[in-house]
Motif scaffolding. Structure first.
Motif, mmCIF file in Angstrom:
data_model
loop_
_atom_site.group_PDB
_atom_site.id
_atom_site.type_symbol
_atom_site.label_atom_id
_atom_site.label_comp_id
_atom_site.label_asym_id
_atom_site.label_seq_id
_atom_site.Cartn_x
_atom_site.Cartn_y
_atom_site.Cartn_z
ATOM 1 N N SER A 1 7.393 -4.982 13.101
ATOM 2 C CA SER A 1 6.378 -5.793 12.438
ATOM 3 C C SER A 1 5.421 -4.910 11.639
ATOM 4 N N ALA A 2 5.186 -3.686 12.112
ATOM 5 C CA ALA A 2 4.337 -2.757 11.368
ATOM 6 C C ALA A 2 4.963 -2.410 10.026
ATOM 7 N N LEU A 3 6.280 -2.249 10.002
ATOM 8 C CA LEU A 3 6.979 -1.950 8.753
ATOM 9 C C LEU A 3 6.851 -3.107 7.764
ATOM 10 N N LYS A 4 7.008 -4.329 8.251
ATOM 11 C CA LYS A 4 6.871 -5.494 7.375
ATOM 12 C C LYS A 4 5.463 -5.565 6.791
ATOM 13 N N ALA A 5 4.465 -5.354 7.651
ATOM 14 C CA ALA A 5 3.079 -5.397 7.195
ATOM 15 C C ALA A 5 2.792 -4.270 6.211
ATOM 16 N N ALA A 6 3.286 -3.079 6.520
ATOM 17 C CA ALA A 6 3.032 -1.916 5.669
ATOM 18 C C ALA A 6 3.623 -2.102 4.273
ATOM 19 N N LYS A 7 4.804 -2.701 4.199
ATOM 20 C CA LYS A 7 5.427 -2.932 2.896
ATOM 21 C C LYS A 7 4.584 -3.885 2.048
ATOM 22 N N ILE A 8 4.060 -4.929 2.687
ATOM 23 C CA ILE A 8 3.214 -5.890 1.968
ATOM 24 C C ILE A 8 1.926 -5.221 1.498
ATOM 25 N N ILE A 9 1.323 -4.442 2.383
ATOM 26 C CA ILE A 9 0.072 -3.762 2.034
ATOM 27 C C ILE A 9 0.295 -2.740 0.932
ATOM 28 N N GLN A 10 1.408 -2.028 1.007
ATOM 29 C CA GLN A 10 1.697 -1.038 -0.035
ATOM 30 C C GLN A 10 1.887 -1.694 -1.398
ATOM 31 N N MET A 11 2.450 -2.885 -1.414
ATOM 32 C CA MET A 11 2.656 -3.600 -2.672
ATOM 33 C C MET A 11 1.338 -3.981 -3.343
ATOM 34 N N MET A 12 0.238 -3.957 -2.587
ATOM 35 C CA MET A 12 -1.084 -4.217 -3.167
ATOM 36 C C MET A 12 -1.548 -3.053 -4.036
ATOM 37 N N GLY A 13 -0.907 -1.887 -3.855
ATOM 38 C CA GLY A 13 -1.244 -0.746 -4.681
ATOM 39 C C GLY A 13 -1.495 0.552 -3.942
ATOM 40 N N PHE A 14 -1.654 0.488 -2.621
ATOM 41 C CA PHE A 14 -1.903 1.699 -1.839
ATOM 42 C C PHE A 14 -0.656 2.579 -1.806
ATOM 43 N N MET A 15 -0.863 3.894 -1.842
ATOM 44 C CA MET A 15 0.277 4.806 -1.830
ATOM 45 C C MET A 15 0.848 4.967 -0.418
ATOM 46 N N HIS A 16 -0.016 5.343 0.529
ATOM 47 C CA HIS A 16 0.419 5.585 1.904
ATOM 48 C C HIS A 16 -0.318 4.638 2.841
ATOM 49 N N VAL A 17 0.410 4.026 3.781
ATOM 50 C CA VAL A 17 -0.176 3.072 4.726
ATOM 51 C C VAL A 17 -0.050 3.640 6.138
ATOM 52 N N ILE A 18 -1.184 3.697 6.857
ATOM 53 C CA ILE A 18 -1.189 4.168 8.243
ATOM 54 C C ILE A 18 -1.758 3.065 9.123
ATOM 55 N N ILE A 19 -0.963 2.584 10.078
ATOM 56 C CA ILE A 19 -1.403 1.538 11.012
ATOM 57 C C ILE A 19 -1.474 2.145 12.407
ATOM 58 N N THR A 20 -2.653 2.085 13.009
ATOM 59 C CA THR A 20 -2.831 2.671 14.336
ATOM 60 C C THR A 20 -2.601 1.636 15.431
ATOM 61 N N PHE A 21 -2.048 2.098 16.557
ATOM 62 C CA PHE A 21 -1.736 1.252 17.706
ATOM 63 C C PHE A 21 -2.525 1.699 18.928
ATOM 64 N N HIS A 22 -3.833 1.726 18.824
ATOM 65 C CA HIS A 22 -4.695 2.122 19.938
ATOM 66 C C HIS A 22 -4.197 3.472 20.466
#
Length: 259
Positions: A173-194
Motif C-alpha cells: 500500500s505504501a508503494l501505491k501511495a508513493a506512486k500517486i504522491i510522486q505524480m504530484m511532482g515530488f522527486m523522492h517519496v519517503i513514508i515512515t512506519f513509526h
C-alpha cells in the motif's frame, strides 16, 4: 559541516502524559507535564544541529505571553501515542531571508507556516539550485505548480493517506501511495512506519523498505521530528538517499527513548 535552513513554526508546548486518551468530556489525570519551547520545526533544528549541522530556522513570532503566535498542545500516553493541535503563524519577513537561503545546501519546508512563505522559500531554493525537503505536517492547500521544484517529501502513514487517499499499512500500500504522491511532482517519496522503518520511492521509480529499530518509546512526539532532523543532516553531508534514511531511522530510534 552541512548548512541547513528550516522554514517552519516556533511553538510553545504544554505536553501532558496520561495513561489513556480521554473520551469526550472525560477528565483524565495528568501524570507528567512539561512546558517547553522545543517543538515541531524547533525539534528538527535541534536534532540536525546535534548531528553536527549548522542550522537556521526561518519562522514567525507574535505578541502573546510567550512572544509566539503559535500554540500547541500534545498529549502522550505511556504507550507512546500522541495527538497534536497546531495554529498557523503569521508571515516570515526580513531583508536577509534570501541571503540565508542561498547559503544553505538543504532547505526543509513545513506546512505549519504561512503558505505564501513556504512558496517563497521554494522559489528561492530553486533560484539557487538548493535541494528541498517537504514535510506536510498539516493538511493545507498549496500551489501544485511548486511541487515539481521539491526534491524530497517525508510523510508518516496518516499524512500519506491525506495526500494519496490510499490507506498505508504495509509495503504494497505504501508503494501505491508513493506512486500517486510522486505524480504530484515530488522527486523522492519517503513514508515512515513509526518504529518499523521507512519506505523509499525514488525518482528512478525504485522502491526500497528500510527497517527501523525496535525500542521502548517514552516520547513518541519526537519520532518524526528526529527522523527529519537526522534525514536533513545526512543529506547535507552528501549521503545518498538510502543511507540518509538509514541514518534518520537511527536518530529517531534514539530520540524516542529519551524524555
Amino acid at each position: 559541516m552541512g548548512n541547513i535552513v528550516v522554514v517552519g513554526s516556533s511553538l510553545y508546548d504544554l505536553m501532558c502524559q496520561t495513561s489513556q486518551f480521554s473520551m469526550q468530556e472525560e477528565h483524565v489525570l495528568d501524570e507528567r507535564s512539561v512546558l517547553s519551547s522545543d517543538n515541531k520545526a524547533i525539534n528538527q533544528v535541534i536534532l540536525a544541529s546535534k548531528c553536527g549541522s549548522k542550522v537556521t530556522i526561518l519562522t514567525g513570532v507574535g505578541y502573546d505571553v510567550k512572544n509566539n503566535h503559535y500554540s500547541e498542545e500534545a498529549t502522550a500516553t505511556k504507550k507512546g501515542k500522541n495527538t497534536i493541535v497546531i495554529k498557523l503563524c503569521g508571515k516570515i519577513t526580513g531583508e536577509n531571508v534570501e541571503d540565508v537561503i542561498k547559503q544553505a545546501n538543504i532547505v526543509l519546508l513545513k506546512l505549519e507556516s504561512n503558505i505564501d512563505e513556504v512558496v517563497a522559500a521554494v522559489r528561492l531554493a530553486q533560484k539557487y539550485n538548493i535541494p528541498t525537503v517537504f514535510h506536510p505536517t498539516k493538511k493545507q492547500e498549496f500551489p501544485k505548480g511548486i511541487l515539481h521544484n521539491i526534491h524530497y517529501i517525508t510523510l508518516n502513514e496518516t499524512e500519506a493517506f491525506e495526500l494519496s487517499r490510499i490507506k498505508v499499512n504495509d509495503q504494497q500500500s505504501a508503494l501505491k501511495a508513493a506512486k500517486i504522491i510522486q505524480m504530484m511532482g515530488f522527486m523522492h517519496v519517503i513514508i515512515t512506519f513509526h518504529n518499523k522503518g521507512a519506505f523509499v520511492y525514488t525518482v528512478e521509480r525504485k522502491a526500497t523498505f528500510i527497517s527501523g529499530y525496535s525500542v521502548k518509546a517514552t516520547d513518541s512526539p519526537e519520532a518524526t521530528d528526529a527522523f527529519n532532523g537526522g534525514f536533513i543532516h545526512a543529506l547535507s553531508e552528501g549521503m545518498p538517499i538510502i543511507e540518509a534514511v538509514k541514518f534518520a531511522n537511527g536518530v529517531a530510534a534514539l530520540a524516542v527513548t529519551r524524555k
